[in-house]
Motif scaffolding. Structure first.
Motif, PDB file in Angstrom:
ATOM      1  N   VAL A 233       0.840  -1.203   0.000  1.00 57.00           N
ATOM      2  CA  VAL A 233       0.000   0.000   0.000  1.00 57.00           C
ATOM      3  C   VAL A 233       0.873   1.251   0.000  1.00 57.00           C
ATOM      4  CG1 VAL A 233      -1.835   1.245   1.216  1.00 57.00           C
ATOM      5  CG2 VAL A 233      -1.808  -1.258   1.235  1.00 57.00           C
ATOM      6  N   VAL A 234       1.916   1.236   0.817  1.00 50.00           N
ATOM      7  CA  VAL A 234       2.830   2.381   0.899  1.00 50.00           C
ATOM      8  C   VAL A 234       3.440   2.692  -0.468  1.00 50.00           C
ATOM      9  CG1 VAL A 234       4.980   3.227   1.923  1.00 50.00           C
ATOM     10  CG2 VAL A 234       3.346   1.943   3.334  1.00 50.00           C
ATOM     11  N   PHE A 235       3.779   1.651  -1.218  1.00 51.85           N
ATOM     12  CA  PHE A 235       4.423   1.842  -2.514  1.00 51.85           C
ATOM     13  C   PHE A 235       3.425   1.905  -3.674  1.00 51.85           C
ATOM     14  CE2 PHE A 235       7.992   0.535   0.054  1.00 51.85           C
ATOM     15  CZ  PHE A 235       9.054   1.252  -0.479  1.00 51.85           C
ATOM     16  N   GLY A 236       2.146   2.040  -3.356  1.00 51.66           N
ATOM     17  CA  GLY A 236       1.152   2.230  -4.395  1.00 51.66           C
ATOM     18  C   GLY A 236       0.829   1.004  -5.215  1.00 51.66           C
ATOM     19  N   MET A 237       1.174  -0.153  -4.687  1.00 52.79           N
ATOM     20  CA  MET A 237       0.940  -1.393  -5.417  1.00 52.79           C
ATOM     21  C   MET A 237      -0.469  -1.939  -5.162  1.00 52.79           C
ATOM     22  SD  MET A 237       3.362  -4.720  -5.030  1.00 52.79           S
ATOM     23  CE  MET A 237       2.895  -6.329  -5.632  1.00 52.79           C
ATOM     24  N   SER A 238      -1.023  -1.627  -3.984  1.00 53.28           N
ATOM     25  CA  SER A 238      -2.350  -2.108  -3.585  1.00 53.28           C
ATOM     26  C   SER A 238      -3.109  -0.976  -2.904  1.00 53.28           C
ATOM     27  CB  SER A 238      -2.231  -3.315  -2.650  1.00 53.28           C
ATOM     28  OG  SER A 238      -1.574  -4.393  -3.284  1.00 53.28           O
ATOM     29  N   GLY A 239      -4.411  -1.222  -2.687  1.00 52.88           N
ATOM     30  CA  GLY A 239      -5.270  -0.184  -2.140  1.00 52.88           C
ATOM     31  C   GLY A 239      -5.871  -0.520  -0.796  1.00 52.88           C
ATOM     32  N   LEU A 240      -6.973   0.164  -0.485  1.00 49.63           N
ATOM     33  CA  LEU A 240      -7.580   0.069   0.838  1.00 49.63           C
ATOM     34  C   LEU A 240      -8.189  -1.298   1.108  1.00 49.63           C
ATOM     35  CD1 LEU A 240      -9.279   3.586   1.136  1.00 49.63           C
ATOM     36  CD2 LEU A 240      -7.141   2.795   2.181  1.00 49.63           C
ATOM     37  N   ALA A 285      -4.483 -13.734  -1.486  1.00 48.33           N
ATOM     38  CA  ALA A 285      -5.801 -13.644  -2.113  1.00 48.33           C
ATOM     39  C   ALA A 285      -6.323 -12.205  -2.057  1.00 48.33           C
ATOM     40  CB  ALA A 285      -6.772 -14.601  -1.432  1.00 48.33           C
ATOM     41  N   PHE A 286      -6.105 -11.535  -0.930  1.00 45.68           N
ATOM     42  CA  PHE A 286      -6.494 -10.129  -0.819  1.00 45.68           C
ATOM     43  C   PHE A 286      -5.729  -9.268  -1.820  1.00 45.68           C
ATOM     44  CE2 PHE A 286      -8.278 -10.942   3.512  1.00 45.68           C
ATOM     45  CZ  PHE A 286      -9.519 -10.348   3.298  1.00 45.68           C
ATOM     46  N   LEU A 287      -4.446  -9.548  -1.998  1.00 44.39           N
ATOM     47  CA  LEU A 287      -3.659  -8.830  -3.012  1.00 44.39           C
ATOM     48  C   LEU A 287      -4.278  -8.987  -4.399  1.00 44.39           C
ATOM     49  CD1 LEU A 287       0.022  -9.679  -1.994  1.00 44.39           C
ATOM     50  CD2 LEU A 287      -0.872  -7.366  -2.321  1.00 44.39           C
ATOM     51  N   LEU A 288      -4.673 -10.209  -4.698  1.00 44.80           N
ATOM     52  CA  LEU A 288      -5.225 -10.500  -6.022  1.00 44.80           C
ATOM     53  C   LEU A 288      -6.570  -9.811  -6.227  1.00 44.80           C
ATOM     54  CD1 LEU A 288      -4.800 -12.045  -8.635  1.00 44.80           C
ATOM     55  CD2 LEU A 288      -5.850 -14.047  -7.560  1.00 44.80           C
ATOM     56  N   VAL A 289      -7.460  -9.911  -5.228  1.00 43.22           N
ATOM     57  CA  VAL A 289      -8.786  -9.280  -5.346  1.00 43.22           C
ATOM     58  C   VAL A 289      -8.645  -7.765  -5.446  1.00 43.22           C
ATOM     59  CG1 VAL A 289     -10.986  -8.889  -4.175  1.00 43.22           C
ATOM     60  CG2 VAL A 289      -9.966 -11.178  -4.176  1.00 43.22           C
ATOM     61  N   ASP A 290      -7.763  -7.195  -4.623  1.00 47.25           N
ATOM     62  CA  ASP A 290      -7.557  -5.750  -4.654  1.00 47.25           C
ATOM     63  C   ASP A 290      -7.058  -5.299  -6.030  1.00 47.25           C
ATOM     64  OD1 ASP A 290      -7.010  -3.233  -2.640  1.00 47.25           O
ATOM     65  OD2 ASP A 290      -5.506  -3.322  -4.237  1.00 47.25           O
ATOM     66  N   HIS A 291      -6.215  -6.104  -6.636  1.00 47.27           N
ATOM     67  CA  HIS A 291      -5.688  -5.794  -7.971  1.00 47.27           C
ATOM     68  C   HIS A 291      -6.793  -5.782  -9.018  1.00 47.27           C
ATOM     69  CE1 HIS A 291      -2.812  -5.702 -11.286  1.00 47.27           C
ATOM     70  NE2 HIS A 291      -3.403  -6.762 -11.807  1.00 47.27           N
ATOM     71  N   TRP A 292      -7.758  -6.673  -8.844  1.00 51.69           N
ATOM     72  CA  TRP A 292      -8.811  -6.805  -9.836  1.00 51.69           C
ATOM     73  C   TRP A 292     -10.010  -5.900  -9.599  1.00 51.69           C
ATOM     74  CZ3 TRP A 292      -9.177  -9.219 -14.457  1.00 51.69           C
ATOM     75  CH2 TRP A 292      -8.130 -10.067 -14.798  1.00 51.69           C
ATOM     76  N   LEU A 293     -10.136  -5.311  -8.413  1.00 54.72           N
ATOM     77  CA  LEU A 293     -11.307  -4.483  -8.102  1.00 54.72           C
ATOM     78  C   LEU A 293     -11.508  -3.337  -9.087  1.00 54.72           C
ATOM     79  CD1 LEU A 293     -11.504  -4.195  -4.201  1.00 54.72           C
ATOM     80  CD2 LEU A 293     -13.176  -5.200  -5.775  1.00 54.72           C
ATOM     81  N   PRO A 294     -10.475  -2.568  -9.433  1.00 50.35           N
ATOM     82  CA  PRO A 294     -10.712  -1.489 -10.401  1.00 50.35           C
ATOM     83  C   PRO A 294     -11.228  -1.999 -11.743  1.00 50.35           C
ATOM     84  CG  PRO A 294      -8.612  -1.182  -9.304  1.00 50.35           C
ATOM     85  CD  PRO A 294      -9.098  -2.555  -8.934  1.00 50.35           C
ATOM     86  N   LEU A 295     -10.746  -3.146 -12.182  1.00 48.53           N
ATOM     87  CA  LEU A 295     -11.197  -3.718 -13.450  1.00 48.53           C
ATOM     88  C   LEU A 295     -12.648  -4.155 -13.368  1.00 48.53           C
ATOM     89  CD1 LEU A 295      -8.025  -5.829 -14.319  1.00 48.53           C
ATOM     90  CD2 LEU A 295      -8.661  -3.588 -15.231  1.00 48.53           C
ATOM     91  N   LEU A 296     -13.019  -4.736 -12.213  1.00 48.28           N
ATOM     92  CA  LEU A 296     -14.403  -5.187 -12.051  1.00 48.28           C
ATOM     93  C   LEU A 296     -15.355  -4.001 -11.991  1.00 48.28           C
ATOM     94  CD1 LEU A 296     -13.819  -8.013  -9.386  1.00 48.28           C
ATOM     95  CD2 LEU A 296     -14.308  -8.291 -11.818  1.00 48.28           C
ATOM     96  N   ARG A 297     -14.930  -2.922 -11.336  1.00 54.14           N
ATOM     97  CA  ARG A 297     -15.776  -1.725 -11.243  1.00 54.14           C
ATOM     98  C   ARG A 297     -15.923  -1.083 -12.606  1.00 54.14           C
ATOM     99  NH1 ARG A 297     -12.669   0.303  -5.817  1.00 54.14           N
ATOM    100  NH2 ARG A 297     -13.877  -0.911  -4.305  1.00 54.14           N
ATOM    101  N   ALA A 298     -14.858  -1.132 -13.417  1.00 56.90           N
ATOM    102  CA  ALA A 298     -14.905  -0.536 -14.759  1.00 56.90           C
ATOM    103  C   ALA A 298     -15.923  -1.241 -15.637  1.00 56.90           C
ATOM    104  CB  ALA A 298     -13.535  -0.564 -15.407  1.00 56.90           C
ATOM    105  N   ASP A 299     -16.055  -2.584 -15.397  1.00 59.24           N
ATOM    106  CA  ASP A 299     -17.028  -3.338 -16.194  1.00 59.24           C
ATOM    107  C   ASP A 299     -18.447  -3.031 -15.760  1.00 59.24           C
ATOM    108  OD1 ASP A 299     -14.994  -4.464 -17.585  1.00 59.24           O
ATOM    109  OD2 ASP A 299     -14.877  -6.281 -16.370  1.00 59.24           O
TER     110      ASP A 299
END
Length: 299
Positions: A233-240, A285-299
């Motif tokens: 999160v600190v390095f901008g790789m993942s979110g809240l 798993a949380f890393l993976l879901v967090d990575h995909w959340l913006p893509l899912l919201r875009a759809d």
């Protein structure tokens, strides 16, 4: 009289399938985090196959090198070499075939960098850790843990060839998390199995420094682990979303580590060990879901 175990099961046992499955899962997450969409199919599938083959090869070499001590430890007395179900020559050939197949897959269908990193990880675990560090120092699992922490880097390299400006930094953050996770994970098991290690003359921390000291080390490394887990999160790789999951999982791990200082029973160390496995799987798993959340919201 117990029924004979099929030969294929004995060879499967050599590959430590549950351990390798966790390693391959972290490599898979590394692949997905490395690219904005889906990883390229050829490099992704071939990369996972090559990483699995190399991990299985390292596991088989571990069986071969540890065959003497495996016979002395209750946890490992059922292994194929310890029981005599397989001969050392069979295990060596099997391990070498897996290793050669791994390198062939990675060089031909992935990239040379991934093959080199994977080979270094295999040697680090099977030769440096198992063959030397494990018997040389109570810090064996700390120093040797870098080899077991490599799969996310291997997965990342497989689909990017580390050509992006942030590839090394982000991939190594994942490596750091597993590296710091390894000591509290393994030392919890070592506390429970300390008599086995003492009988086999393996200088695990609970044997050389005592259980109380090891419990405090587990707490110390768990604190470091929680800190390391927020770095994406600190390095901008993942979110809240990931941050919330990491903090909840880390809080539970801290509670386990604190409770282990004065455990309710002798089996509590194994409960800490089992939770540590759940922790790592859920964190990635949380890393993976967090990575995909913006893509899912875009759809």
């Amino acid at each position: 009289m117990s029924p004979a175990v099929p030969l294929w099961r004995e060879y499967l046992e050599l590959t430590k399938p549950r351990v390798v499955a966790l390693l391959v899962f972290t490599a898979l997450v590394g692949m997905f985090l490395a690219v904005p969409g889906l990883p390229p199919a050829k490099e992704g599938l071939a990369g996972l196959l090559g990483i699995w083959l190399a991990s299985a090869s390292a596991a088989a070499l571990n069986h071969l090198i540890d065959q003497r001590i495996d016979k002395l430890m209750a946890r490992t007395a059922h292994r194929p070499l310890a029981t005599g179900a397989l001969r050392p020559a069979q295990v060596l050939v099997f391990a070498l075939l897996l290793g050669v197949a791994s390198m062939a897959v990675l060089v031909l269908w992935v990239n040379v960098l991934t093959a080199v990193l994977t080979f270094a990880s295999l040697i680090g675990y099977a030769v440096i850790y198992t063959g030397f560090l494990k018997r040389a120092t109570p810090q064996n699992i700390v120093i040797g843990g870098i080899a077991g922490a490599a799969p996310p880097l291997l997965g990342w390299a497989a689909v990017t060839n580390m050509e992006g400006p942030w590839d090394w930094q982000h991939a190594l953050l994942l490596v750091l998390i597993i590296f710091v996770w390894t000591p509290p994970h393994f030392w919890a098991l070592a506390i429970f199995r300390r008599e086995d290690y003492a009988r086999a003359l393996i200088p695990m921390l609970p044997v050389t420094h005592g259980v109380t000291y090891t419990r405090w080390q587990i707490l110390f490394y768990t604190v470091l682990l929680v800190e390391a887990s927020v770095l994406p999160v600190v390095f901008g790789m993942s979110g809240l979303f990931y941050l919330g999951g990491a903090l909840v999982l880390g809080s539970v791990f801290l509670w386990y580590a604190w409770r282990l200082l004065d455990p309710p029973d002798e089996f509590f160390a194994m409960r800490v060990f089992k939770y540590s496995v759940v922790y790592l799987m859920a964190l990635f798993a949380f890393l993976l879901v967090d990575h995909w959340l913006p893509l899912l919201r875009a759809d």
